[in-house]
Design a protein around this motif. Sequence first.
Motif, short mmCIF file in Angstrom:
data_model
loop_
_atom_site.label_atom_id
_atom_site.label_comp_id
_atom_site.label_asym_id
_atom_site.label_seq_id
_atom_site.Cartn_x
_atom_site.Cartn_y
_atom_site.Cartn_z
N UNK A 12 11.70 5.42 18.51
CA UNK A 12 12.31 4.51 19.49
C UNK A 12 13.80 4.40 19.19
N UNK A 13 14.63 4.88 20.10
CA UNK A 13 16.08 4.75 19.96
C UNK A 13 16.62 5.37 18.69
N UNK A 14 16.14 6.59 18.37
CA UNK A 14 16.66 7.29 17.18
C UNK A 14 16.08 6.76 15.89
N UNK A 15 15.09 5.88 16.00
CA UNK A 15 14.47 5.34 14.80
C UNK A 15 12.99 5.54 14.88
N UNK A 16 12.36 5.73 13.72
CA UNK A 16 10.92 5.83 13.67
C UNK A 16 10.36 4.48 13.26
N UNK A 17 9.68 3.82 14.21
CA UNK A 17 9.03 2.54 13.90
C UNK A 17 7.66 2.88 13.35
N UNK A 18 7.35 2.35 12.18
CA UNK A 18 6.12 2.78 11.51
C UNK A 18 5.44 1.57 10.88
N UNK A 19 4.12 1.54 11.04
CA UNK A 19 3.34 0.44 10.49
C UNK A 19 2.38 1.03 9.47
N UNK A 20 2.40 0.50 8.27
CA UNK A 20 1.65 1.11 7.18
C UNK A 20 0.74 0.07 6.56
N UNK A 21 -0.49 0.47 6.30
CA UNK A 21 -1.43 -0.39 5.58
C UNK A 21 -1.45 0.06 4.11
N UNK A 22 -1.21 -0.90 3.20
CA UNK A 22 -1.21 -0.59 1.77
C UNK A 22 -2.38 -1.31 1.14
N UNK A 23 -3.23 -0.54 0.45
CA UNK A 23 -4.33 -1.17 -0.27
C UNK A 23 -3.91 -1.27 -1.73
N UNK A 24 -4.01 -2.49 -2.25
CA UNK A 24 -3.50 -2.75 -3.60
C UNK A 24 -4.60 -3.39 -4.42
N UNK A 25 -4.78 -2.91 -5.64
CA UNK A 25 -5.72 -3.58 -6.53
C UNK A 25 -4.90 -4.43 -7.49
N UNK A 26 -5.16 -5.73 -7.51
CA UNK A 26 -4.35 -6.60 -8.36
C UNK A 26 -5.17 -7.80 -8.80
N UNK A 27 -4.61 -8.49 -9.74
CA UNK A 27 -5.23 -9.71 -10.26
C UNK A 27 -5.06 -10.81 -9.23
N UNK A 28 -6.17 -11.43 -8.81
CA UNK A 28 -6.07 -12.40 -7.72
C UNK A 28 -6.35 -13.83 -8.16
N UNK A 29 -6.85 -13.99 -9.39
CA UNK A 29 -7.20 -15.34 -9.84
C UNK A 29 -5.99 -16.15 -10.27
#
Lengths: 78, 409
Positions: B369-386
């Motif tokens: 779009x207008x000389x730019x690449x609009x991109x949506x990325x899903x990142x799966x991350x394993x991390x400490x959640x507690x």
Amino acid sequence: MLEVPKDSLLNMPRITLIGGMTVNVENFRGILEFRDDLLRLSLTQGELNVHGRELVIKTIFPTEVVIEGNIRGIQYID
Amino acid sequence: MLGRWMLDFWRGYVVVSLHGPHVPELINRATLQGIMLWEIRRLPNGACSLRMHRDDVRQLVTLLKQTGTKIRFERKHGVPFLIWRAWRRKFFLAGALTFCIALFALTSMIWNVEVQGDLKRLSPETIEQAASELGLHRGTWIGHLPDTDILQNQMLDKLPELSIVNVKIHGTKVSIEAVEKVALVTPAPTEPQNIVAKTTASIKQIFAHRGKPLVRTGETVHAGQVLISGSLGEGKKAVHAAGVIRGEVWYTSEISVPLETVQKTYTGNYVEKQFLTFWDYPVQIWGYGELQYELHEEESTDKELSIGDFIFPVKYRNNIYREVEMKKITLTQEQAVATGLELARADVATKMGKSGTITHQKVLHAETKGGKLEIKILNKVEEEIGVPQRFDPAPPPDPNAQPPSGAAS
């Protein structure tokens, strides 16, 4: 008569000989002759000859002189 | 006798030899005029050697003329002659004096501060910094420093982590020996707490050290859900729950990558110029010539000369002019996506915790779009959640409590 020292009264010369090394002459009038072996001093009356070797006038003041050296003899001439 | 000689030396005296037939007459007259003569002796050549004061020579001159005696100065002794000789060598003396002052000045200031000791919690730089605030740094006058035991106490006040400080000044070097306090063992925390989820995630691993785990691997949890409970036996006992819970968290990044970019690159060519700056006014000393570059970047380094706190106003400046080239780069679709993924990783790294790792990345949507690449990325991350969360336990039933009714007698 009062006993007054004659030297202090009449400007008389006073000659002190210390050992054979130093002669101290007070009330003298000047040097007449000065040599290595003879020193002739003029006194108020007459003169004094000091004979010796390597005579040195240690100090000299208007009326006093100190002579050092190997003193052989003092001759008093009236 | 020695006192007399010292007096003569102070006035200055000369050893002269007199030649002439009327030397005894001359001595008589000089004595009467009050000129002091001493050590009069005959020399083997017939001359007469004697000593007299320097300032009496002028009076003797007229007598010499009257008696026709010739005088020769043999030696000069005493302070006035020494001063005169010193004056002739004044530059040499000035140099010697400068040397002595410089030696004294340079040896009466501190040149080195050395920190010794087996330090585990404090860095030697911290101790050097504290010492420097107390004045123990290069360029301090040693005479202006307080006693070392005062310095030691001040150091201890500044750094409470230290138990012993030994400050020693060896010449121009200060050695600071420091011993740290032994760290106290912090007691394990006992206040009641739960471990709860900080974000929506799917549980991958769960290790409960203390407390009761309420979730299982593979389960999806929401933010704020209790993962490990610190409340045991239906609220009878409250503990400090602890454990490690790792979960998979999804982050989406929306990134726009410009397809055309201008990149600045160095060509590797450079020119150096050297200056001396006097009170900020630069005077070029080396590297003349016009700059041939279309575009360049300037890099300037100054070197100052300082003694203690004093900085000389004259500085040495070295300028480097590097040639710069602007390059236009057009990215292909694949390159743009790769850049987008790279940017997404950096974006996620700022959001997730330290222990997290990116396990998977997926492009959800990409559009130019207008000389730019609009991109949506899903990142799966394993991390400490507690995360720990304190709770107020229900007060345990008091075994000594009296029944509420009929107890009062």
